[in-house]
Structure formats: C-alpha cells, structure tokens
Design an enzyme around this catalytic site. Sequence first.
Site, PDB file in Angstrom:
ATOM      1  N   ASN A 192       0.924  -1.123  -0.172  1.00 54.74           N
ATOM      2  CA  ASN A 192      -0.015   0.028   0.127  1.00 54.74           C
ATOM      3  C   ASN A 192       0.790   1.246   0.130  1.00 54.74           C
ATOM      4  O   ASN A 192       1.402   1.706   1.043  1.00 54.74           O
ATOM      5  CB  ASN A 192      -0.697   0.083   1.212  1.00 54.74           C
ATOM      6  CG  ASN A 192      -2.097  -1.039   1.146  1.00 54.74           C
ATOM      7  OD1 ASN A 192      -2.551  -0.988   0.325  1.00 54.74           O
ATOM      8  ND2 ASN A 192      -1.560  -2.222   1.918  1.00 54.74           N
ATOM      9  N   GLU A 193       1.234   1.774  -1.220  1.00 52.44           N
ATOM     10  CA  GLU A 193       2.069   2.804  -1.541  1.00 52.44           C
ATOM     11  C   GLU A 193       1.080   4.277  -0.726  1.00 52.44           C
ATOM     12  O   GLU A 193       0.028   3.946  -0.724  1.00 52.44           O
ATOM     13  CB  GLU A 193       2.642   2.786  -2.816  1.00 52.44           C
ATOM     14  CG  GLU A 193       3.272   1.757  -3.431  1.00 52.44           C
ATOM     15  CD  GLU A 193       4.798   1.564  -2.820  1.00 52.44           C
ATOM     16  OE1 GLU A 193       5.117   2.260  -1.752  1.00 52.44           O
ATOM     17  OE2 GLU A 193       5.417   1.095  -3.304  1.00 52.44           O
ATOM     18  N   PRO A 194       2.141   5.179  -0.750  1.00 52.85           N
ATOM     19  CA  PRO A 194       1.498   6.541  -0.283  1.00 52.85           C
ATOM     20  C   PRO A 194       0.314   6.914  -1.567  1.00 52.85           C
ATOM     21  O   PRO A 194       0.452   6.667  -2.557  1.00 52.85           O
ATOM     22  CB  PRO A 194       2.547   7.493  -0.670  1.00 52.85           C
ATOM     23  CG  PRO A 194       3.760   6.779  -0.358  1.00 52.85           C
ATOM     24  CD  PRO A 194       3.385   5.310  -0.800  1.00 52.85           C
ATOM     25  N   SER A 225      -2.785   5.315  -0.810  1.00 53.83           N
ATOM     26  CA  SER A 225      -3.546   4.461  -0.365  1.00 53.83           C
ATOM     27  C   SER A 225      -4.649   4.542   0.612  1.00 53.83           C
ATOM     28  O   SER A 225      -4.020   5.151   1.599  1.00 53.83           O
ATOM     29  CB  SER A 225      -3.025   2.961   0.087  1.00 53.83           C
ATOM     30  OG  SER A 225      -2.007   2.445  -0.983  1.00 53.83           O
ATOM     31  N   THR A 265      10.463   1.968  -4.028  1.00 51.10           N
ATOM     32  CA  THR A 265      10.116   0.618  -3.721  1.00 51.10           C
ATOM     33  C   THR A 265      10.702  -0.282  -4.642  1.00 51.10           C
ATOM     34  O   THR A 265      11.612  -1.248  -4.251  1.00 51.10           O
ATOM     35  CB  THR A 265       8.671   0.293  -3.510  1.00 51.10           C
ATOM     36  OG1 THR A 265       8.070   0.983  -2.757  1.00 51.10           O
ATOM     37  CG2 THR A 265       8.116  -1.167  -3.242  1.00 51.10           C
TER      38      THR A 265
END
Length: 634
Positions: free
Chosen positions: A161-163, A165, A180
């Site tokens: 869950n990247e920024p 999300s 990432t």
Amino acid sequence: MNKNTKESRQLEHISTTICSSSTDGSELVAREISDLIRSRNADEQHAVLGLATGSTPIGVYRELVRLHKDEGLSFKKVLTFNLDEYHGLEPEHPESYAAFMDRHLFSLIDIPADATVVPDGKVPREDVFAYCKAYEERISEAGGIDIQVLGIGRTGHIGFNEPGSGRDSRTRLVHLDSLTRKDAARDFLGEENVPRYAITMGVGTILDARKIILLAWGDSKSEVFAKAVEEPVSDALPASFLQEHKDVRAFADEAAAAELTRKKSPWLVGPVEWTERTTRRSVAWLSSLLGKPILKLLDEDYSEHGLADLLTERGSAYELNIRVFNEVQHTITGWPGGKPNADDSHRPERSEPHPKRVLALAPDPQDGALGLGGTLHRLVDQGHEVTVAYLTSGNLSVPDGEAQKAVDIMLDLDESDSSEKSAFALQVKADLAGREAFGEDSPAIRKLKGLVRRGEARAAMEICGVYSSQIRFLNLPFYENGRFRSFEPREEDIVLFRELLEQIQPHQIYVTGVLSEPTTVQAVCYSCFQKAFELLRGEGWTKDCRCWSYRSDEREWSVEAIDMAVPLSPDELANKVKGIYQHRSQRSQTPVIGRTSLEAWQQAEAADRRLAETYDHLGLAEYEAIEAFSRCNP
Ligand code: F6R
C-alpha cells in the site's frame, strides 16, 4: 514547560518496544506467535497468521523454525495469509513472495501445503478484481487474521500500500512506487527487472486483523518509522493508519528507533541524563531549530525550548556554548591518521605511532570509495601504510550485460586460442545464453562478475591513491554461498577475517555496517569482524587499535555521533566522486528521464556536502565537504 514540550509527551501513537537487537525483538515476536498457536490449539482451534516477506520478518521466521525444531511447536493447525505478491511472477520464480515464504518458513515447518495462502501473481489482469474479492472472502471464512506481522517500506508502505492508499482500501492490484522498486533492484539484478505491479491486501484488510505487529530494523528505516509512529495519520504515509488500530504494537532496534523523539530529542518528552552526546545533540538541535550558530545561543533560547534542565546542570549558555563548540571543533582534522609530532590532546586520533598501519574494510566493493574515498587519499599522502580489504566479491549485483561485455572482449582477444582463458570465456558465454530468466548464476558467471568488480575496485583505489599491492580481496564464503537477505556467516568467514587482522595488526580500522539492517552485506560483515576481533582481543596490538565507523549509504552521521570529521577540498571531493564513478556496473542500468533518485556518487557527494553545511551552520569553518567517522568498540 513550553508548549512544544507538552505536545511532545504524547508523540508516540503506536506503542513501541525498543529492543537491544533485532534478534531479541524477533524472538519476542516469535514467542508471542507461538503462544497464540499453542493457546488456539489447546482449544482445538486454528491460529490465523497474516505474514509479510522482505528482510524484516526473516529473524521471526528463523526463530519460529527453531521453536518448531527444538520446542515441538507444531503448525499443523495454523492458517497463513500473505500480504502481497508481485504481479506477473509465477510462484516458482525465485524472487516471488511464494518462493520466499517456502525458503524461509513453510518448507522448514510442518504446516500443511493447503494452509498457506500467498496471492497468486499469475492471475490474468481481467480476473484480478474477482480474485482479490475472493482473497478477502477466504480470510473472512478462516475467521479473520489473529496476528498480522508487518514490515515498513521506505515509502511508508505496509504490504504494497504505497502513499495515496486509503484507510479503507482492500486487496487489489497496485502500481509500485519507484523507491520501492529501487529497494528491490538488488533482488532482481536491476530496477528495470522489478515488476511494476503487485497484488496486496489493502490498508483496510490489514486493519481488520485482531492484532498487528509492526517491525523495523536498521537505520535505513529510522525516519519513516518515526513518522509512522509520531506524525498525524495520512494517506501520504500508509503505515500511519496503524495508529488507528486498537491492538497494534511496534518493535524496533536501536538503529530504527533513532529518529523517535524520545531518542532523537529526549528533552522534549521527559527527564534526560545529560551525557556528553546528548548535550552535544541538544545544542546542535537548538542551533539548527533557531538557525543560529552555537556561540550565539542565549539562556532564553535554551529555557524556551525545553532545555532549562541542561542549563541548570551545565551552567550558563555562554559556558555551554563554548564547551560544545570546542568539542565539535575538535572533531575536525585534516590528519585522519594523527598529526605526527603534534600535541594530540584535542585531536580525534593520536599522533603516535607514525606512520600507522591502517586497514579499511569494504563489505561491498563500492563501500570503500563511498564512505572514505577522500580520507583514504589523505592517509596515503600522509605516509600511512593503508590496506583496503574488499570483503565480498560483489558478484551478486553485477547485471548480465556487464558480464557479457567483458566476455566478448575476452573472446575477441583470442578468437583462435584454445587456452584455458578462452575455455572459461566460452563457458561464461554459454552459461549466460542458456540460463533461465532469474535462474541462479553458474560458478563461471559468478567468477567473471566478481572479476568485473575487482577491476572496478582497483580503478577506484588507484584514484584514491591506494596501490593494487595494498588491496586484499577476501571473497568471504558467506557471500559466495548465499543470496541477498539470507546470508549465513560461518566459521570459515571468521577465520579469513582473523587471518587478515593478524597479518596486518592495524593501528586503525575503518568499518561500516554498525547500524545496518541485519541481513545486509554490511551488517553481516560487521558481525564477522566483531567475532574475529573478539578472538584476538588478548593480543597486544588490539589494545593499540582504534576502530572508526564510516557510513556507506546516502545518509550522514548526525553531529553528536561524529568523533572525527575530515574536511575535503573541492578537488578532493571531485577525486572521491571519480573513484566512486569507477564502479560502473553499479550504476542504474536504464537511465530514466526525469528520474528523481540519485546515483551512488551523487548521493555520497550530497551527503558529504550536507555535513559540511551542518558544520558551517553551527558556526564552524565553511568547508566544501566532510567525511565523518564515529569511534566504535567492536
Ligand atoms: C512484504 C511487504 C513490504 C515489506 C516492506 C519492507 O510482504 O509487504 O511491505 O514489509 O517493503 O521490506 P524489507 O523488510 O525488505 O525492508
């Protein structure tokens, strides 16, 4: 007490245990998991675990395996759900998370094969939505997750869950952040090979777990970890959503916890024992907060910013300022090996003996030039006997393209030759052509890749003034026999280290990896070094040996940690950068227009310049750049 101080008292929104080491922390967490399994099983029930991959949970898995083998912990009635999987990878792919889980846990315990669920990376795009919905349903049917184990990514992600999300996001296909993908580049031999998409449980899915355990080891996580624990909840940092869970705990080692307010500026959150380091840290902090050089800080600056105690204990601002200013001033030296025939009472390194035998340890071949390229040059110029030991061959991080180029040159050279060298080159060429995508390198490929890095290391050291006769290549076996994230040092590594130390009997040793995440090459090498040094502690020369810790990542030491600061002139900085530049195989293989992440030499240059600016802002001399070292006791 000022407003700032009051607010800081409630800063940690996730209950955090700071462990003396990641091993201790991992043992605590594994014990908690085994208690859950045992109590569930006693009631004839399954325990449901949510699992993560990556370096962080490896210690927990290792301990669970030990509990299984030594203490009879059974996983027969355990169900597991993994957080995520790269989209596009089949489970057999060595870098798939399914393969990772098999390697580190599932194949080593008695868990039934159908009790472990990892998202399927091969689900066709058009079916992903339905697949993810079904994944959630499977978790619900199992009764929900009892304990969810999490690592944290440097972007602040949990799962993938990247920024951006949301709090309520569910299991879905996501696009991976470039940082990432950069962090995964070493596993895939280059960023361009890292999949761009992944299936991940959502933040909402994670928050549904009854209990959550967040882990963070090593100083590369310190900043993001502190933000997740202390800063307001925001989808810009998905791990911060964990603050909203009613049963969440974090475990961090000292290095990962270093940016928490209670560690970084403890005077903001409670009483402080004023050591020399905390005093220096607080004065540097105040100076940077107020944008004032140390010598201009006033009594009221201290008392208005939570440092009244310090004044009470250490006298007026005037005295304190001068003391700390002098301390920092005394860290600066142009003579990293000590200045011969000079009064050394206020110098970081003793003047005698001169010249010194100096040993610089580079775990990854690039580390030496990155962390102390300028200092090495000085040491050589000032007549010291400098040996640089390259601890690992570095062959795991050489892209095939570099090996291919080298082999083609060899073959062009002796086309008609049937010598051993030609046979070797032909072997490498055949191995490269015949290898499956992401299959392991053959011994011949690894050998050639190691040689590529040797050539680069020699070129770099020549620029730093170190002759090739002064270079040792240790090729530590743990690296040759291992893979990233699962290195296992053995006796033979310690023996090689010990022999090196015994031969050189150095007066000075430069090391790195003290604060690194424990599975990294740097941390593994440092622990081998510690063990080897321990074995030699009785020998006379060790009493007269000082260890200096350098940093080889993109961050610089904070002021209070620095015991020796070696200023670099513009020319010296340029020369150092040229040295790092020789490690050509380590550059990004596919330059992307508009790329925001920097190449290694740019990061090192920026870090050395930042440190010089920090010294300048404290009111010390203005240098172009500074390489810094912290004294350490192995
Ligand atoms: C892994 C995962 C990720 C990692 C994170 C940290 O399943 O979901 O969120 O936990 O990227 O990775 P490491 O532990 O390798 O630093």
